[in-house]
Design an enzyme around this catalytic site. Structure first.
Site, short mmCIF file in Angstrom:
data_model
loop_
_atom_site.label_atom_id
_atom_site.label_comp_id
_atom_site.label_asym_id
_atom_site.label_seq_id
_atom_site.Cartn_x
_atom_site.Cartn_y
_atom_site.Cartn_z
N SER A 1 -10.56 8.58 5.63
CA SER A 1 -9.18 9.02 5.42
C SER A 1 -8.94 9.36 3.96
O SER A 1 -8.19 10.29 3.64
CB SER A 1 -8.20 7.93 5.86
OG SER A 1 -8.27 7.75 7.24
N ARG B 1 -19.93 2.79 8.89
CA ARG B 1 -20.52 4.02 8.36
C ARG B 1 -21.72 3.76 7.46
O ARG B 1 -22.64 4.56 7.39
CB ARG B 1 -19.48 4.79 7.53
CG ARG B 1 -18.47 5.53 8.33
CD ARG B 1 -17.30 5.92 7.49
NE ARG B 1 -16.55 4.75 7.07
CZ ARG B 1 -15.36 4.78 6.53
NH1 ARG B 1 -14.79 5.93 6.27
NH2 ARG B 1 -14.74 3.67 6.21
N LYS C 1 0.84 -1.20 0.00
CA LYS C 1 0.00 0.00 0.00
C LYS C 1 0.87 1.25 0.00
O LYS C 1 1.91 1.29 0.66
CB LYS C 1 -0.89 0.01 1.25
CG LYS C 1 -2.38 0.04 0.94
CD LYS C 1 -3.16 -0.09 2.23
CE LYS C 1 -4.50 0.58 2.15
NZ LYS C 1 -5.29 0.39 3.37
P1 ADP Z 1 -8.82 0.29 7.02
O1 ADP Z 1 -7.72 0.55 6.06
O2 ADP Z 1 -8.66 -0.96 7.84
O3 ADP Z 1 -10.22 0.45 6.47
P2 ADP Z 1 -9.21 2.83 8.30
O4 ADP Z 1 -8.13 3.59 8.99
O5 ADP Z 1 -9.75 3.42 7.05
O6 ADP Z 1 -8.60 1.40 8.11
O7 ADP Z 1 -10.42 2.56 9.29
C1 ADP Z 1 -10.31 1.84 10.48
C2 ADP Z 1 -11.69 1.61 11.07
O8 ADP Z 1 -12.31 2.85 11.35
C3 ADP Z 1 -12.66 0.85 10.16
O9 ADP Z 1 -13.45 -0.02 10.96
C4 ADP Z 1 -13.52 1.93 9.59
O10 ADP Z 1 -14.81 1.44 9.23
C5 ADP Z 1 -13.60 2.87 10.77
N1 ADP Z 1 -13.94 4.23 10.37
C6 ADP Z 1 -13.28 5.01 9.50
N2 ADP Z 1 -13.89 6.21 9.35
C7 ADP Z 1 -14.98 6.18 10.18
C8 ADP Z 1 -16.04 7.12 10.48
N3 ADP Z 1 -16.11 8.32 9.89
N4 ADP Z 1 -16.99 6.73 11.36
C9 ADP Z 1 -16.93 5.50 11.92
N5 ADP Z 1 -15.97 4.58 11.69
C10 ADP Z 1 -15.00 4.91 10.83
#
Ligand code: ADP
Length: 152
Positions: A128, A90, A41
């Site tokens: 993100s 979400r 990644k």
């Molecule tokens: P990954 O690469 O494992 O998806 P992330 O850093 O994007 O990692 O997300 C980690 C966790 O946080 C996941 O369970 C994701 O669904 C949750 N998450 C990300 N953004 C939000 C948000 N705005 N509200 C609730 N949960 C979130």
């Protein structure tokens, strides 16, 4: 002692992640935020930057710590004696994705339970990847992330 791992890329940590962690604090004695390292990644922020952003955001919260890891999340759970994986939901796409991971993890090990918290109304649109897009295009990202996230 109830210990949870919150795994993710956190590239960077957003107010969505922050909200999930804050709301999970009363449920657990300890929450370990685990930044997964995936060699394939490409990230916007280095591992050190991502770790620092999270550590700073939770510097006043003794129940929260941050680690980086490679390999299976369930193996990290065993290594750290954590009985729970914390994840946020979400939308239906998150649900389908998380369901497959949680079921697979249950097939791998039976002593780790995944706990889901539903996103808050105010942060449900934040991801993100959207934050990275705003940053790349010079927009104001400050209202999407904790104050500790700073772009050089
Ligand atoms: P990954 O690469 O494992 O998806 P992330 O850093 O994007 O990692 O997300 C980690 C966790 O946080 C996941 O369970 C994701 O669904 C949750 N998450 C990300 N953004 C939000 C948000 N705005 N509200 C609730 N949960 C979130």
């Amino acid at each position: 002692m109830r210990k949870a791992i919150f795994p993710g890329s956190f590239d960077p940590i957003t107010l969505g992640h922050y909200d999930i962690i804050k709301r999970a604090l009363p449920l657990f004695d300890e929450i370990v935020i685990a930044i997964g390292v995936n060699a394939e990644k490409k990230y916007m922020f280095t591992l050190e930057e991502r770790k620092k952003f999270i550590e700073e955001a939770f510097k006043d919260e003794p129940k929260v710590s941050v680690v980086t890891y490679e390999g299976l999340t369930v193996e990290l759970c065993h290594k750290l004696n954590a009985q729970f994986i914390l994840r946020g939901l979400r939308n239906p796409a998150d649900f389908e994705f998380e369901k497959a991971i949680a079921h697979t993890n249950r097939q791998l090990v039976t002593d780790v339970e995944t706990v889901f918290l539903l996103t808050a109304i105010d942060t449900s649109h934040i991801s993100s990847s959207i934050v990275r897009d705003v940053i790349r295009n010079g927009g104001n990202y400050k209202f999407l992330v904790p104050e500790s996230v700073k772009v050089k």
